[in-house]
Design an enzyme around this catalytic site. Structure first.
Site, PDB file in Angstrom:
ATOM      1  N   ASP A 259       0.863  -1.194   0.000  1.00  0.00           N
ATOM      2  CA  ASP A 259       0.000   0.000   0.000  1.00  0.00           C
ATOM      3  C   ASP A 259       0.890   1.231   0.000  1.00  0.00           C
ATOM      4  O   ASP A 259       1.053   1.904   1.026  1.00  0.00           O
ATOM      5  CB  ASP A 259      -0.912  -0.018   1.237  1.00  0.00           C
TER       6      ASP A 259
ATOM      7  N   LYS B 289       0.635  -8.102  -1.753  1.00  0.00           N
ATOM      8  CA  LYS B 289      -0.742  -7.763  -2.095  1.00  0.00           C
ATOM      9  C   LYS B 289      -0.789  -6.415  -2.815  1.00  0.00           C
ATOM     10  O   LYS B 289      -0.223  -5.436  -2.334  1.00  0.00           O
ATOM     11  CB  LYS B 289      -1.600  -7.691  -0.830  1.00  0.00           C
TER      12      LYS B 289
ATOM     13  N   ASP C 102      -5.939  -7.663  -4.828  1.00  0.00           N
ATOM     14  CA  ASP C 102      -7.061  -7.421  -3.907  1.00  0.00           C
ATOM     15  C   ASP C 102      -7.935  -6.283  -4.423  1.00  0.00           C
ATOM     16  O   ASP C 102      -7.843  -5.147  -3.966  1.00  0.00           O
ATOM     17  CB  ASP C 102      -6.477  -7.095  -2.517  1.00  0.00           C
ATOM     18  N   LEU C 103      -8.808  -6.607  -5.387  1.00  0.00           N
ATOM     19  CA  LEU C 103      -9.689  -5.581  -5.953  1.00  0.00           C
ATOM     20  C   LEU C 103     -11.110  -5.693  -5.395  1.00  0.00           C
ATOM     21  O   LEU C 103     -11.966  -4.880  -5.715  1.00  0.00           O
ATOM     22  CB  LEU C 103      -9.714  -5.686  -7.482  1.00  0.00           C
ATOM     23  N   LYS C 104     -11.357  -6.718  -4.592  1.00  0.00           N
ATOM     24  CA  LYS C 104     -12.669  -6.917  -3.938  1.00  0.00           C
ATOM     25  C   LYS C 104     -13.813  -6.698  -4.930  1.00  0.00           C
ATOM     26  O   LYS C 104     -14.673  -5.832  -4.753  1.00  0.00           O
ATOM     27  CB  LYS C 104     -12.829  -5.981  -2.741  1.00  0.00           C
TER      28      LYS C 104
ATOM     29  N   ASP D 286     -20.048  -6.652  -8.330  1.00  0.00           N
ATOM     30  CA  ASP D 286     -20.808  -6.091  -9.450  1.00  0.00           C
ATOM     31  C   ASP D 286     -21.834  -7.134  -9.867  1.00  0.00           C
ATOM     32  O   ASP D 286     -21.963  -8.176  -9.223  1.00  0.00           O
ATOM     33  CB  ASP D 286     -19.833  -5.754 -10.607  1.00  0.00           C
TER      34      ASP D 286
ATOM     35  N   PRO E  66     -23.190 -10.338 -11.897  1.00  0.00           N
ATOM     36  CA  PRO E  66     -22.401 -11.543 -12.193  1.00  0.00           C
ATOM     37  C   PRO E  66     -21.633 -11.495 -13.523  1.00  0.00           C
ATOM     38  O   PRO E  66     -20.454 -11.892 -13.562  1.00  0.00           O
ATOM     39  CB  PRO E  66     -23.461 -12.656 -12.205  1.00  0.00           C
TER      40      PRO E  66
ATOM     41  N   THR F  86     -12.022  -5.190   7.817  1.00  0.00           N
ATOM     42  CA  THR F  86     -11.662  -5.183   9.238  1.00  0.00           C
ATOM     43  C   THR F  86     -11.709  -3.797   9.875  1.00  0.00           C
ATOM     44  O   THR F  86     -11.491  -3.652  11.070  1.00  0.00           O
ATOM     45  CB  THR F  86     -10.260  -5.805   9.434  1.00  0.00           C
TER      46      THR F  86
ATOM     47  N   GLN G  76      -8.163   0.763  11.288  1.00  0.00           N
ATOM     48  CA  GLN G  76      -8.555  -0.621  11.526  1.00  0.00           C
ATOM     49  C   GLN G  76      -9.211  -0.753  12.894  1.00  0.00           C
ATOM     50  O   GLN G  76      -8.854  -0.053  13.837  1.00  0.00           O
ATOM     51  CB  GLN G  76      -7.329  -1.543  11.444  1.00  0.00           C
TER      52      GLN G  76
ATOM     53  N   GLY H 279       0.228  -4.686   6.368  1.00  0.00           N
ATOM     54  CA  GLY H 279       0.526  -3.474   5.619  1.00  0.00           C
ATOM     55  C   GLY H 279       1.359  -2.546   6.465  1.00  0.00           C
ATOM     56  O   GLY H 279       2.569  -2.698   6.596  1.00  0.00           O
ATOM     57  N   ARG H 280       0.665  -1.606   7.115  1.00  0.00           N
ATOM     58  CA  ARG H 280       1.369  -0.546   7.834  1.00  0.00           C
ATOM     59  C   ARG H 280       2.293  -1.032   8.935  1.00  0.00           C
ATOM     60  O   ARG H 280       3.323  -0.405   9.177  1.00  0.00           O
ATOM     61  CB  ARG H 280       0.349   0.469   8.363  1.00  0.00           C
TER      62      ARG H 280
END
Ligand code: C5P
Length: 225
Positions: free
Chosen positions: A7, A29, A56-58, A61, A63, A117, A187, A207-208
């Site tokens: 990130d 990631k 990680d585009l989550k 939309d 189907p 999270t 978080q 990440g951080r």
């Protein structure tokens, strides 16, 4: 196993962390923050360090759109990617159908994100979800796994619950990892690496806690130990 969330602002900074961490970290990631400006370029950068990509585009939309996006993700040769479990059973099963068209060696793992999270029960109640978080995560996880997801992204606390209810037959990925339980960022449902391990996490996303450390390599090595 640790996954480091890249990130960061741009390619130069990404390169700096890859240079430093790729000898010990196998998977990085990539989220929209780098994928939107750099697309395949950032994927190839990670791969050039002999590392694998968790994209990680989550996806969330209708189907057809998700299925077509998954087809393009397969072409990127990433190790794993995310869809959002709230997209529902049909969205995930259409994505699964696309994956099944490829030989298993070319198929990335599809993970379903349950509840990010950073959200707490009060945030979810405001949105109209009446269940306790662990029940909601359980419902979403069950739906996603039945529809063909290979694994679940959720907080450590909920993973413990999912392992008790659903067993070990899915990949468990836990973000929200902090070295200490004192937390001042966005978080909320956080846990330590130790807790992630005993809850049955296959992968923990950091990440951080790594990126902002004075010595990121040292942190990663300590967590691995
Ligand atoms: O910096 P930090 O360790 O909080 O970063 C967590 C990473 O995990 C971020 O890249 C975020 O997008 C991701 N994530 C999350 N919660 C989820 C799914 C992914 O925090 N449920």
């Amino acid at each position: 196993m640790i996954i480091v969330a890249l990130d960061v602002e741009g390619l130069e900074e990404a390169r700096k962390y890859l240079e430093l961490l790729s000898p010990v970290v196998r998977i990085f990631k990539i989220g929209p923050r780098l994928f939107i400006p750099y697309g395949n370029q950032i994927i190839q950068l990670v791969r050039s360090y002999n590392c694998e990509v968790f994209l990680d585009l989550k996806l969330y939309d209708i189907p057809t759109q998700v299925a077509e996006s998954v087809r393009r993700i397969v072409e990127l040769k990433v190790k794993m990617f995310t869809v959002h479990a709230l997209g529902g059973e049909r969205m995930i099963s259409e994505a699964r159908k696309v994956l099944e068209k490829y030989p298993s060696s070319q198929r990335p793992l599809m993970l379903a994100v349950t509840v990010v999270t950073s959200m707490e029960e009060k945030d979810l109640h405001f949105l109209g979800f009446k269940n306790k978080i662990n029940i909601l995560v359980y419902k979403l996880a069950k739906l996603a796994l039945n529809a063909g997801a290979d694994g679940i992204v959720c907080s450590v606390k909920e993973l413990e619950y999912l392992r008790a209810k659903l067993g070990k037959n899915f990949i468990g990925v836990t973000p929200g990892i902090r070295l200490k339980r004192t937390n001042r960022d966005d978080q909320r449902r956080i846990a330590t690496p130790q807790e992630a391990l005993s809850a049955g996490a296959d992968y923990m996303v950091m990440g951080r806690a790594v990126l902002s450390a004075r010595d990121p390599l040292k942190i990663v090595k300590e967590v691995m130990k």
